[in-house]
Design a protein around this motif. Structure first.
Motif, PDB file in Angstrom:
ATOM      1  N   GLU A 289       0.739  -1.034   0.150  1.00 27.79           N
ATOM      2  CA  GLU A 289      -0.062  -0.206   0.023  1.00 27.79           C
ATOM      3  C   GLU A 289       0.932   1.159  -0.085  1.00 27.79           C
ATOM      4  O   GLU A 289       0.479   2.512  -0.501  1.00 27.79           O
TER       5      GLU A 289
ATOM      6  N   VAL B 124       2.211  -0.517  -7.283  1.00 29.33           N
ATOM      7  CA  VAL B 124       1.013  -1.537  -6.906  1.00 29.33           C
ATOM      8  C   VAL B 124       0.192  -1.893  -8.038  1.00 29.33           C
ATOM      9  O   VAL B 124      -0.098  -3.027  -8.226  1.00 29.33           O
TER      10      VAL B 124
ATOM     11  N   SER C  47      -4.232  -8.557  -8.278  1.00 27.80           N
ATOM     12  CA  SER C  47      -5.336  -8.551  -7.397  1.00 27.80           C
ATOM     13  C   SER C  47      -5.918  -9.919  -7.032  1.00 27.80           C
ATOM     14  O   SER C  47      -5.625 -10.734  -7.961  1.00 27.80           O
TER      15      SER C  47
ATOM     16  N   LYS D  82      -9.832  -2.291  -4.795  1.00 27.67           N
ATOM     17  CA  LYS D  82     -10.039  -1.080  -3.956  1.00 27.67           C
ATOM     18  C   LYS D  82      -8.656  -0.619  -3.703  1.00 27.67           C
ATOM     19  O   LYS D  82      -8.556   0.552  -3.244  1.00 27.67           O
ATOM     20  N   GLN D  83      -7.602  -1.756  -3.647  1.00 32.00           N
ATOM     21  CA  GLN D  83      -6.267  -1.067  -3.318  1.00 32.00           C
ATOM     22  C   GLN D  83      -5.459  -0.733  -4.660  1.00 32.00           C
ATOM     23  O   GLN D  83      -4.275  -0.566  -4.664  1.00 32.00           O
TER      24      GLN D  83
ATOM     25  N   ARG E  22      -5.181  -2.317  -7.467  1.00 35.55           N
ATOM     26  CA  ARG E  22      -4.283  -3.418  -8.002  1.00 35.55           C
ATOM     27  C   ARG E  22      -5.133  -4.051  -9.376  1.00 35.55           C
ATOM     28  O   ARG E  22      -6.250  -3.919  -9.329  1.00 35.55           O
TER      29      ARG E  22
END
Length: 356
Positions: free
Chosen positions: A30, A37, A42, A101-102, A104
């Protein structure tokens, strides 16, 4: 020692030195640069996200699957942005621009993007074909949409279908009369002197056409099941008579029997209200008419010497509709309600009625 080599404390065995190097955790991902990233795959599947976006995107299932709850709720409550958001998200997924959401990249995008594009395009084309076939199979209201026959000259003038005549005014009023006052088979009975005539079954309202050739009193009144008066005196005259009156309007009870008082021969025909003719401009004596027209004025005259009464019955409860009630000659104008309605005239002489 190079920059890529790590120094270790002396005296620590090599196998323990490897265990002392900390592993890489998601928290470190993160805090990594954006490019780093995006390079990390993911745990969310591209295929699942694509199917959700395509088939269930209207309900924001794709965004809930990726963990984007906030925008998912917004997409759901705005009906997928009125359909636009659904298309935007589908394109983002197919183009590889959709992230979890991150941030990825979705797993399996490179391996499945081509087949996803092909299936999506095929599905859109198929839906367009089905829609076109459905529209072509449905009948068209426009005469221009009908193709000419194979042996028919397309340049020849097309004959227009005959225009259907609107239903006659009386037929419309008759239908209303049957619905409002009921219908039954007409009956006719003749006799001499006093007598009783039973009303047809279901005849709660109707018209009575009567004749009398005697020289004394001639009267017709309506009785209920207990032979009590319903307050309806249809005819009350001296000597010869020919006219039409109505029963069942604003009565004190349900009529069952007609009481005939006469000194000569008489005839009585009982018919539904719908059997009455359309309103006439002139006539004489008692008559019943059907009226279908706008609200306005009724100009009336009467040349008789006895009672002259005109009522309008619209079928509404507690609507007596008494327009005129005079003795002898009359000339005047009164308000007239809009039809359909029943106009009842009680007179002993010539009269005129003009709806304006």
């Amino acid at each position: 020692m190079s920059d890529n080599q790590h120094s270790t404390p002396a005296g620590i065995p090599n196998d323990q030195r490897e265990q002392s190097i900390p592993p890489t955790y998601p928290a470190a991902q993160e805090n990594a640069p954006v490019g780093a990233v995006n390079a990390i795959a993911s745990d969310k599947s591209f295929v699942v996200t694509w199917l959700f976006a395509w088939l269930l995107g209207f309900f924001a299932v794709d965004r809930f699957y990726l963990g984007k709850v906030g925008t998912g709720l917004l997409k759901l409550f705005t009906l997928s942005g009125f359909g636009i958001w659904w298309l935007v998200d589908l394109i983002l997924v197919l183009a590889g621009a959709q992230r979890d959401k991150q941030g990825r990249k979705l797993a399996g995008y490179d391996a499945n993007k081509k087949i996803a594009w092909i299936i999506t395009a095929a599905g859109i084309v198929l839906s367009m074909i089905i829609s076109g076939v459905t529209n072509a199979a449905s009948p068209s209201d426009s005469p221009a949409a009908v193709a000419p026959l194979e042996n028919e000259d397309a340049s020849a003038p097309v004959e227009e279908a005959p225009v259907e005549e609107p239903p006659a005014e009386v037929a419309t009023v008759q239908s209303w009369a049957d619905d409002s006052f009921g219908t039954f088979a007409p009956v006719t009975q003749t006799g001499t002197g006093d007598n009783l005539v039973t009303l047809p079954a279901g005849a709660t309202a109707g018209i009575v056409t009567a004749t009398h050739d005697g020289g004394s009193n001639f009267a017709i009144s309506v009785l209920d099941a207990s032979n009590a008066s319903t307050g309806q005196l249809l005819v009350n005259t001296i000597g010869r008579y020919a006219g039409t009156s109505a029963f069942g309007f604003n009565s004190l009870g349900d009529g069952v029997t007609l009481e005939i008082s006469a000194d000569g021969k008489w005839s009585v025909t009982i018919a539904p209200v719908s059997a009455a003719p359309a309103l006439l401009a002139s006539g004489a004596g008692d008559r019943v008419f059907l009226y279908e027209g706008p609200a306005g004025k009724l100009a009336a005259t009467h040349a008789g010497s006895s009672n002259f009464a005109v009522t309008e019955q619209t079928g509404e409860d507690f609507s007596f509709g008494l327009l005129i009630n005079e003795i002898g000659a009359y000339s005047g104008t009164v308000p007239l309600s809009s039809g359909p309605s029943v106009i009842v005239v009680n007179a002993d002489g010539q009269w005129t009625l003009k709806a304006e």
